[in-house]
Every structure is written in C-alpha cells, then in structure tokens.
Design a protein around this motif. Sequence first.
Motif, PDB file in Angstrom:
ATOM      1  N   VAL A  97     -86.779  46.733 -26.531  1.00  0.00           N
ATOM      2  CA  VAL A  97     -85.525  47.490 -26.435  1.00  0.00           C
ATOM      3  C   VAL A  97     -84.335  46.645 -26.877  1.00  0.00           C
ATOM      4  N   ASN A  98     -84.268  45.405 -26.417  1.00  0.00           N
ATOM      5  CA  ASN A  98     -83.119  44.568 -26.736  1.00  0.00           C
ATOM      6  C   ASN A  98     -83.160  44.027 -28.160  1.00  0.00           C
ATOM      7  N   THR A  99     -84.332  43.984 -28.764  1.00  0.00           N
ATOM      8  CA  THR A  99     -84.390  43.630 -30.188  1.00  0.00           C
ATOM      9  C   THR A  99     -83.761  44.732 -31.023  1.00  0.00           C
ATOM     10  N   VAL A 100     -84.151  45.968 -30.752  1.00  0.00           N
ATOM     11  CA  VAL A 100     -83.560  47.097 -31.485  1.00  0.00           C
ATOM     12  C   VAL A 100     -82.058  47.196 -31.199  1.00  0.00           C
ATOM     13  N   GLY A 101     -81.690  47.141 -29.912  1.00  0.00           N
ATOM     14  CA  GLY A 101     -80.279  47.235 -29.557  1.00  0.00           C
ATOM     15  C   GLY A 101     -79.463  46.074 -30.087  1.00  0.00           C
ATOM     16  N   GLY A 102     -80.039  44.862 -30.055  1.00  0.00           N
ATOM     17  CA  GLY A 102     -79.324  43.694 -30.554  1.00  0.00           C
ATOM     18  C   GLY A 102     -79.089  43.746 -32.052  1.00  0.00           C
ATOM     19  N   VAL A 103     -80.084  44.210 -32.799  1.00  0.00           N
ATOM     20  CA  VAL A 103     -79.924  44.340 -34.254  1.00  0.00           C
ATOM     21  C   VAL A 103     -78.828  45.356 -34.566  1.00  0.00           C
ATOM     22  N   ALA A 121     -76.326  46.315 -32.638  1.00  0.00           N
ATOM     23  CA  ALA A 121     -75.033  45.793 -32.211  1.00  0.00           C
ATOM     24  C   ALA A 121     -74.517  44.749 -33.196  1.00  0.00           C
ATOM     25  N   ALA A 122     -75.394  43.843 -33.632  1.00  0.00           N
ATOM     26  CA  ALA A 122     -74.988  42.808 -34.582  1.00  0.00           C
ATOM     27  C   ALA A 122     -74.555  43.422 -35.908  1.00  0.00           C
ATOM     28  N   TRP A 123     -75.292  44.413 -36.374  1.00  0.00           N
ATOM     29  CA  TRP A 123     -74.920  45.109 -37.615  1.00  0.00           C
ATOM     30  C   TRP A 123     -73.541  45.735 -37.478  1.00  0.00           C
ATOM     31  N   LEU A 124     -73.300  46.422 -36.399  1.00  0.00           N
ATOM     32  CA  LEU A 124     -72.040  47.139 -36.225  1.00  0.00           C
ATOM     33  C   LEU A 124     -70.846  46.194 -36.222  1.00  0.00           C
ATOM     34  N   GLN A 179     -71.947  35.934 -42.145  1.00  0.00           N
ATOM     35  CA  GLN A 179     -71.969  35.109 -43.347  1.00  0.00           C
ATOM     36  C   GLN A 179     -72.524  35.866 -44.547  1.00  0.00           C
ATOM     37  N   GLN A 180     -73.421  36.798 -44.311  1.00  0.00           N
ATOM     38  CA  GLN A 180     -74.015  37.568 -45.402  1.00  0.00           C
ATOM     39  C   GLN A 180     -72.987  38.414 -46.140  1.00  0.00           C
ATOM     40  N   GLY A 181     -71.994  38.917 -45.423  1.00  0.00           N
ATOM     41  CA  GLY A 181     -71.061  39.849 -46.034  1.00  0.00           C
ATOM     42  C   GLY A 181     -71.661  41.239 -46.168  1.00  0.00           C
ATOM     43  N   ARG A 182     -71.007  42.099 -46.953  1.00  0.00           N
ATOM     44  CA  ARG A 182     -71.456  43.487 -47.080  1.00  0.00           C
ATOM     45  C   ARG A 182     -71.859  43.857 -48.499  1.00  0.00           C
ATOM     46  N   GLU A 183     -71.725  42.926 -49.443  1.00  0.00           N
ATOM     47  CA  GLU A 183     -71.948  43.283 -50.844  1.00  0.00           C
ATOM     48  C   GLU A 183     -73.365  43.782 -51.106  1.00  0.00           C
ATOM     49  N   THR A 213     -82.265  49.868 -46.107  1.00  0.00           N
ATOM     50  CA  THR A 213     -81.357  48.756 -46.403  1.00  0.00           C
ATOM     51  C   THR A 213     -81.465  47.667 -45.354  1.00  0.00           C
ATOM     52  N   LEU A 214     -81.504  48.087 -44.084  1.00  0.00           N
ATOM     53  CA  LEU A 214     -81.623  47.112 -43.004  1.00  0.00           C
ATOM     54  C   LEU A 214     -82.913  46.314 -43.126  1.00  0.00           C
ATOM     55  N   TRP A 215     -84.024  47.009 -43.408  1.00  0.00           N
ATOM     56  CA  TRP A 215     -85.341  46.373 -43.432  1.00  0.00           C
ATOM     57  C   TRP A 215     -85.563  45.541 -44.693  1.00  0.00           C
TER      58      TRP A 215
END
Length: 271
Positions: A69-75, A77-80, A161-165, A180-182
């Motif tokens: 659960v926290n892996t999915v939620g953490g990813v 949250a970090a993306w957002l 650090q990755q940015g959004r490009e 895109t995420l995967w």
Amino acid sequence: MGGPSRGGNAVLVAGTYLTVLAVLVLPVLLVMVEALRAGLGAAWRSLLDPDALSAIRLTLEVTLVAVIVNTVGGVMAAWLVTKYRFRGRATLVALIELPISVSPVIAGLVWLLLFGRQGWWGDWLDRHHIQIAFATPGILLATLFVTFPYVARTLMPLMEQQGREAEEAAFLLGAGFWRTLWRVTLPDARWALLSGILLTTARAIGEFGAVSVVSGHIPGLTETMPLHIETLYNGYQTVAAFAMAALLALIAMATVLLRSFLEHDFRKASS
C-alpha cells in the motif's frame, strides 16, 4: 587552512568505530548471547510456540500489506509533489513527513479515538459487528501511518532532479499516465524505490509504539513480534524473549544490509 593531521584522523576513525561498536554492535551481540544462553534447541523451541508463530505470521502479513500500500501511495505522492506545482504543495510535503516527527504512540491513540469502543465511530462499528481497534485492521492502520513517508521521501529528491521533460515527451507521443510512470519515470528511480521499500519493510517489522496502543496485546491474536517480546520478558521468559528479539534483529539487519548492498552496486554502476 590545513586539514586535520594524520593522528587526528586516526583518533576520529577510532572514536567512530568505538561508538558504533558500543551503541549498535554490542547490544545486538548481547541479544544473541542471551537468546542462546540455554542452547540453540531451547531458543528454537520457543520460536515454535503457537503464540510465537502467530506473532511472526501477523508481523509478516501486516508488513507485506503495508509495504504494498505504501509503495503505491508513496510513488503517487512523490510524483505529485515533484512533477507539479500547485497551491498547498508545501503543506502536502509536510503532511507526508508528519509520521516521522510525531510519536507513534500518538498515532495509535488517534486510531483508538476513532475506532475504539468508546471512540467516535465505535458505536456504529459495534452495531455492524466490525472490529478495527484491538484487531488486525487497527494494527495495519497504525503500521501504514508510521511507514508511509519512506518510499515518498526516497523518491522525491530523485524525481525532482529528473524534471518533467521526459514525461511530457511521452505524453505528447500518446503514452498514458501508467505507461509513462512505468516506462519513463521509474526505471531511473528503481534503486531509490527499492531503498524506500526496504526501509518501509524494516520499519514495519519493528514498529512497537503505535501497534502497542491499538492492538490490545492479545496473545495469539493481536501480538506482533515486538509486542510478543514485551509479553515474554514481562512474564520472566527471558530465553524466549531474547530468541524472538534475536530473530527480529536478524530480519531487520538483513533488510538494512540488503539496502546498503544494492545502493553500493547502484553507485558502482553509475560511476
């Protein structure tokens, strides 16, 4: 201005090693010695006790669900918080980090206030024969709370650090969010993600404070490994308590060592 002398470096290194040995290594060795004081057979038999097996099984089950659960939620949250700028972003980051600064006991009390028999929703839950406090769901909620930040916090610096490009290019080419995420974001962040997962695992296995408040300490039903250790020790079952503590320490150390090993390999491959 010159750096520290060779003698000063030696003193610093020796002092650091002595501190690590005294604070970290020695307590673990003492736990192992106490666990084997009556022999390996006695320690092994104590771990095969039905209440001990129940505590091990409950700990592993709760840890597995909490990590997923926290892996999915953490990813998410970090993306957002790294890919978008929006009002309230700083507040969201502070909320993600809240479980690190708040005592786990407080988290347990909050769940008890909400779901306990005398809590806000206690009457409704009781009428519908739903038990959260003093049961596995309450233990899971407490574990989810205290372990939530680790995946998000390990991913956020790297995603920033990755940015959004790269993601924007993938969206323009017709890729959906999950693809895109995967395919774009996570491959570069896989080691940070794995590190966060291992930290979450180690934290979930060893959690005591929040779980202690909300579990009810029912042997064979709602005792995780840390709680079972306390029960055994308070009951003067010293060998059994230290045997369980040794097993818990070995699991935690294996998790942390695996994280360090993978991080070392990642840095070596990146250099």
